[in-house]
Motif scaffolding. Structure first.
Motif, PDB file in Angstrom:
ATOM      1  N   ALA A 205     -65.072 -21.268 -34.898  1.00  0.00           N
ATOM      2  CA  ALA A 205     -65.140 -22.620 -35.466  1.00  0.00           C
ATOM      3  C   ALA A 205     -64.082 -22.800 -36.552  1.00  0.00           C
ATOM      4  CB  ALA A 205     -66.538 -22.886 -36.026  1.00  0.00           C
ATOM      5  N   GLY A 206     -63.876 -21.786 -37.366  1.00  0.00           N
ATOM      6  CA  GLY A 206     -62.849 -21.871 -38.414  1.00  0.00           C
ATOM      7  C   GLY A 206     -61.450 -21.998 -37.833  1.00  0.00           C
ATOM      8  N   LEU A 207     -61.157 -21.210 -36.810  1.00  0.00           N
ATOM      9  CA  LEU A 207     -59.846 -21.313 -36.173  1.00  0.00           C
ATOM     10  C   LEU A 207     -59.628 -22.693 -35.580  1.00  0.00           C
ATOM     11  CD1 LEU A 207     -59.456 -17.876 -34.345  1.00  0.00           C
ATOM     12  CD2 LEU A 207     -58.031 -18.766 -36.187  1.00  0.00           C
ATOM     13  N   LEU A 208     -60.640 -23.224 -34.944  1.00  0.00           N
ATOM     14  CA  LEU A 208     -60.503 -24.563 -34.365  1.00  0.00           C
ATOM     15  C   LEU A 208     -60.262 -25.604 -35.449  1.00  0.00           C
ATOM     16  CD1 LEU A 208     -63.220 -24.266 -31.605  1.00  0.00           C
ATOM     17  CD2 LEU A 208     -60.772 -24.621 -31.228  1.00  0.00           C
ATOM     18  N   ARG A 209     -60.971 -25.504 -36.539  1.00  0.00           N
ATOM     19  CA  ARG A 209     -60.754 -26.451 -37.640  1.00  0.00           C
ATOM     20  C   ARG A 209     -59.332 -26.323 -38.192  1.00  0.00           C
ATOM     21  NH1 ARG A 209     -65.130 -28.892 -40.260  1.00  0.00           N
ATOM     22  NH2 ARG A 209     -67.113 -28.547 -39.223  1.00  0.00           N
ATOM     23  N   ILE A 210     -58.847 -25.100 -38.276  1.00  0.00           N
ATOM     24  CA  ILE A 210     -57.491 -24.876 -38.773  1.00  0.00           C
ATOM     25  C   ILE A 210     -56.463 -25.490 -37.834  1.00  0.00           C
ATOM     26  CG2 ILE A 210     -55.729 -23.089 -39.124  1.00  0.00           C
ATOM     27  CD1 ILE A 210     -57.997 -21.361 -40.363  1.00  0.00           C
ATOM     28  N   ILE A 211     -56.592 -25.259 -36.536  1.00  0.00           N
ATOM     29  CA  ILE A 211     -55.579 -25.800 -35.635  1.00  0.00           C
ATOM     30  C   ILE A 211     -55.638 -27.321 -35.596  1.00  0.00           C
ATOM     31  CG2 ILE A 211     -55.414 -23.685 -34.264  1.00  0.00           C
ATOM     32  CD1 ILE A 211     -56.795 -25.238 -31.980  1.00  0.00           C
ATOM     33  N   GLY A 212     -56.816 -27.879 -35.756  1.00  0.00           N
ATOM     34  CA  GLY A 212     -56.915 -29.337 -35.815  1.00  0.00           C
ATOM     35  C   GLY A 212     -56.184 -29.922 -37.002  1.00  0.00           C
ATOM     36  N   MET A 213     -56.124 -29.180 -38.081  1.00  0.00           N
ATOM     37  CA  MET A 213     -55.487 -29.658 -39.313  1.00  0.00           C
ATOM     38  C   MET A 213     -54.008 -29.294 -39.402  1.00  0.00           C
ATOM     39  SD  MET A 213     -57.735 -31.146 -41.508  1.00  0.00           S
ATOM     40  CE  MET A 213     -57.059 -30.837 -43.123  1.00  0.00           C
ATOM     41  N   THR A 214     -53.541 -28.305 -38.635  1.00  0.00           N
ATOM     42  CA  THR A 214     -52.190 -27.798 -38.852  1.00  0.00           C
ATOM     43  C   THR A 214     -51.216 -28.042 -37.701  1.00  0.00           C
ATOM     44  OG1 THR A 214     -52.784 -25.601 -38.004  1.00  0.00           O
ATOM     45  CG2 THR A 214     -52.980 -25.955 -40.388  1.00  0.00           C
TER      46      THR A 214
END
Length: 148
Positions: free
Chosen positions: A66-75
């Motif tokens: 979930a953290g990785l997905l949130r990161i890629i959504g933001m970056t």
């Protein structure tokens, strides 16, 4: 390129630990997002490969996924979204609502035709509120993308 990969690999344990212990707020940048942004500026293709590798090696850890997905959504910039779309698709297929929600958040952020395709082909969602969220995003994307 080997230098970048070696550097990223040396940071892997710390990065995963930090990822597991970071609170993400919708649309709010944090230190780990800034770290990934700096990696992308330095060498985005190696960074994307590294993120894929972390995702692949932590498939049973909901917090990491979930953290990785949130990161890629933001970056990740819109021009590069297709390179990481498989992670989003995998997130929608994950049995945990936390991972599915994070994947939906990426789709909501990126808003591409391919995002619409993966949400339309997603398996059954784990909860009614995730299903409702997915339907809302799908409806919005259809209006935006297919009406053009």
């Amino acid at each position: 390129m080997k230098n970048f990969i070696h550097h990223y690999q040396s940071e892997l344990r710390t990065f995963v630990w930090t990822l597991k212990h970071t609170d993400f707020e919708d649309g709010v940048e944090n230190d780990i997002i800034k770290e990934v942004e700096s990696y992308i500026r330095t060498n985005k293709f190696v960074t994307y490969l590294w993120l894929h590798t972390i995702y692949s090696n932590n498939q049973k850890d909901v917090d990491v996924l979930a953290g990785l997905l949130r990161i890629i959504g933001m970056t990740v910039e819109n021009d590069d979204t297709d390179m990481l779309l498989t992670m989003v698709k995998a997130g929608l297929s994950d049995p945990h609502s936390q991972t599915q929600e994070a994947a939906l958040m990426v789709i909501e952020q990126w808003r591409t035709l391919n995002c619409l395709a993966i949400i339309e082909t997603a398996p059954t969602f784990t909860s009614s509120w995730i299903r409702d969220y997915a339907e809302q995003i799908k409806s919005e994307l259809k209006k935006e993308i297919l009406s053009c």
